[in-house]
Design a protein around this motif. Sequence first.
Motif, short mmCIF file in Angstrom:
data_model
loop_
_atom_site.label_atom_id
_atom_site.label_comp_id
_atom_site.label_asym_id
_atom_site.label_seq_id
_atom_site.Cartn_x
_atom_site.Cartn_y
_atom_site.Cartn_z
N VAL A 103 -15.16 21.32 48.67
CA VAL A 103 -15.61 20.05 48.15
C VAL A 103 -16.29 19.39 49.41
CG1 VAL A 103 -15.12 18.20 47.01
CG2 VAL A 103 -13.98 20.08 46.23
N ASP A 104 -17.35 19.00 49.53
CA ASP A 104 -17.99 18.38 50.54
C ASP A 104 -17.94 16.59 50.03
OD1 ASP A 104 -20.29 17.43 48.97
OD2 ASP A 104 -21.46 18.98 49.86
N GLU A 105 -18.29 15.82 51.23
CA GLU A 105 -18.32 14.44 50.98
C GLU A 105 -19.22 13.97 50.17
OE1 GLU A 105 -15.81 12.53 52.43
OE2 GLU A 105 -14.93 14.46 53.25
N LYS A 106 -20.32 14.48 49.82
CA LYS A 106 -21.09 13.87 48.79
C LYS A 106 -20.71 14.15 47.58
CE LYS A 106 -25.18 15.85 50.33
NZ LYS A 106 -26.41 16.21 50.68
N THR A 112 -15.66 9.25 40.59
CA THR A 112 -15.57 8.34 39.74
C THR A 112 -16.42 8.56 38.41
OG1 THR A 112 -14.69 6.75 41.01
CG2 THR A 112 -15.74 5.96 38.97
N ASP A 113 -17.84 8.88 38.73
CA ASP A 113 -18.85 9.03 37.82
C ASP A 113 -18.28 10.28 36.89
OD1 ASP A 113 -20.22 6.77 38.58
OD2 ASP A 113 -21.63 7.73 40.13
N ILE A 114 -18.09 11.30 37.59
CA ILE A 114 -17.74 12.60 37.00
C ILE A 114 -16.72 12.20 35.97
CG2 ILE A 114 -16.71 14.89 37.16
CD1 ILE A 114 -17.90 14.69 40.10
N LYS A 115 -15.69 11.77 36.14
CA LYS A 115 -14.52 11.39 35.41
C LYS A 115 -15.13 10.65 34.04
CE LYS A 115 -10.08 11.44 34.09
NZ LYS A 115 -9.44 12.76 33.80
N SER A 116 -16.09 9.54 34.44
CA SER A 116 -16.50 8.51 33.51
C SER A 116 -17.26 9.47 32.20
CB SER A 116 -17.40 7.52 34.03
OG SER A 116 -18.42 7.89 34.59
N LYS A 117 -17.99 10.56 32.87
CA LYS A 117 -18.74 11.25 31.95
C LYS A 117 -17.95 12.38 31.32
CE LYS A 117 -23.32 10.04 32.30
NZ LYS A 117 -24.29 11.12 32.88
N ASN A 118 -16.56 12.38 31.56
CA ASN A 118 -15.74 13.17 30.87
C ASN A 118 -15.99 14.71 30.85
OD1 ASN A 118 -13.19 13.34 29.05
ND2 ASN A 118 -14.59 13.75 27.26
N LEU A 122 -15.21 21.73 38.82
CA LEU A 122 -14.47 22.52 39.53
C LEU A 122 -14.82 23.29 40.78
CD1 LEU A 122 -11.39 23.52 39.06
CD2 LEU A 122 -12.17 25.08 37.32
N CYS A 123 -14.35 22.75 41.85
CA CYS A 123 -14.86 23.30 43.04
C CYS A 123 -13.83 24.37 43.74
CB CYS A 123 -15.34 22.24 44.03
SG CYS A 123 -16.45 21.19 43.54
N GLU A 124 -14.15 24.93 44.69
CA GLU A 124 -13.22 25.92 45.31
C GLU A 124 -12.56 26.88 44.46
OE1 GLU A 124 -10.57 23.76 48.14
OE2 GLU A 124 -12.02 22.26 48.59
N MET A 125 -13.36 27.53 43.56
CA MET A 125 -12.78 28.33 42.54
C MET A 125 -13.29 29.94 42.68
SD MET A 125 -11.09 27.96 40.13
CE MET A 125 -10.47 29.02 38.43
N GLY A 400 -12.90 15.45 35.30
CA GLY A 400 -13.09 14.89 36.40
C GLY A 400 -13.53 15.93 37.68
N LEU A 401 -12.99 15.46 38.99
CA LEU A 401 -13.22 16.47 40.04
C LEU A 401 -12.09 17.25 40.56
CD1 LEU A 401 -15.29 17.51 42.31
CD2 LEU A 401 -14.69 15.51 43.63
N HIS A 402 -11.90 18.34 40.56
CA HIS A 402 -10.73 19.01 40.70
C HIS A 402 -11.07 20.30 41.47
CE1 HIS A 402 -8.00 17.18 37.69
NE2 HIS A 402 -8.96 16.98 37.03
N ILE A 403 -10.01 20.83 42.39
CA ILE A 403 -9.91 22.25 42.80
C ILE A 403 -8.68 22.84 41.88
CG2 ILE A 403 -10.70 21.56 45.12
CD1 ILE A 403 -7.95 21.79 46.04
N PRO A 404 -8.52 24.10 41.76
CA PRO A 404 -7.58 24.68 41.09
C PRO A 404 -6.35 24.62 41.31
CG PRO A 404 -8.70 26.49 42.10
CD PRO A 404 -9.34 25.22 42.58
#
Length: 429
Positions: A103-106, A112-118, A122-125, A400-404
């Motif tokens: 996951v990079d900084e950008k 927040t926007d990812i979570k709001s879009k429901n 999923l990164c680092e997968m 939202g934004l996650h790693i596994p």
Amino acid sequence: MKHILLFGAGKSATVLIDYLKNIATAKQWQVTIADANLAAVQAKVGNHPGVNAVGIDIEHETDRKALVEKADVVISLLPPSLHYFVALDCLAFGKHLLTASYVDEKIKALATDIKSKNILFLCEMGLDPGIDHMSAMQLVHRIKNEGGQIHSFLSHCGGLVAPESDTNPWHYKISWNPRNIVLAGKAGALFREGAKEITKPYKELFNNCSEVAVEGVGQLAYYPNRDSLGYIPVYALEEAGTFIRTTLRHPDFCKGWDLVVQAGLTDEEKHIDTDSLTISSFLQNAFADQKISLSTALLQEQFDFLGWNDLTFINKGYCSVADALQFVLEKKWALGDGDKDMIVMLHEIGYLLNGKNHVVKSELVVKGEDQLHTAMAKTVGLPLGIAAYLLLEGKITETGLHIPIEEGIYEPVLTALRGFGIRFNETNI
């Protein structure tokens, strides 16, 4: 009809594409595989009614958005620098995104926007990061649920050549992005050992590497990988006095690669004219500039193999030293017909339970089938494909934004991976 879009059809995509083809057949879903090299995609897709091969310039916004808009889940195996373009499109159209990259900084800034879009990003997968996170967290959660207190955590992983295909003194052949091999370790390393934070600069990384024994494989060397400290709070292991994530290599590899680094052969800033420059001159000039000698028979054998006396011209024009080295490695370390690679992963976790110290060792060894269907492609690609399938089937519900690292992600994925022979063996001491 559900639709999976894959960007990127390089070395790590082969097994994933086969998996997606099987899913398209079984579920009657649509799959699109997009890459800059249309011929390469077509060769891997073949003739399949549910899978489309598309040639695309990923930076061409209109074409990229048109593909993302039609998908339900997007998988990106693009170079990490290009994920952000795809991430913005997925966010705009409300599409799930899966990547094997850190996951990079950008991307973090979009949380927040990812979570709001429901939706789920999923990164680092992939493998490392990916399977390492999932298998480690399964162990960590189990130990903690039993009341154990973890004081030491080491996680090792490496893409290697299988013993039966090990035919050079480096004990290494390329099974993934060669650029990443050239630049491995460039950022140095930061880790915790003996309750102390330790920084190891790039030029010291491959010198006197520690070793670990792996059942059925033998002794392997390891060097610390990037910033291990950043994962201490992620894994909730603040109490661990030792926390190190590492990369595995054959011990001889580290001895030779240490000289590659000292000679400046991985330099991306320094540029040279490689037209009419032989591999021999390229290597010998670098060593002469840094006053480095090949002091052992092993080192002489390794660099003879790389081309110490090879009069082949590099002929890549004016390019970085790292570019020239990559040309050499791709030529000398290529997997040949029938060659097999090998993935080795090992977790070593020390913990206190009921007043006694314990160590659990969890090992994974996976071999490839051939030079195309590699263990690397299998272990990077299958977690992404399985996660996409589980997501569309409603068996992964996180948003939202996650790693596994959550049980709801790693349990079903690890269960599915066992069906493909990707399973860990545990020993307890």
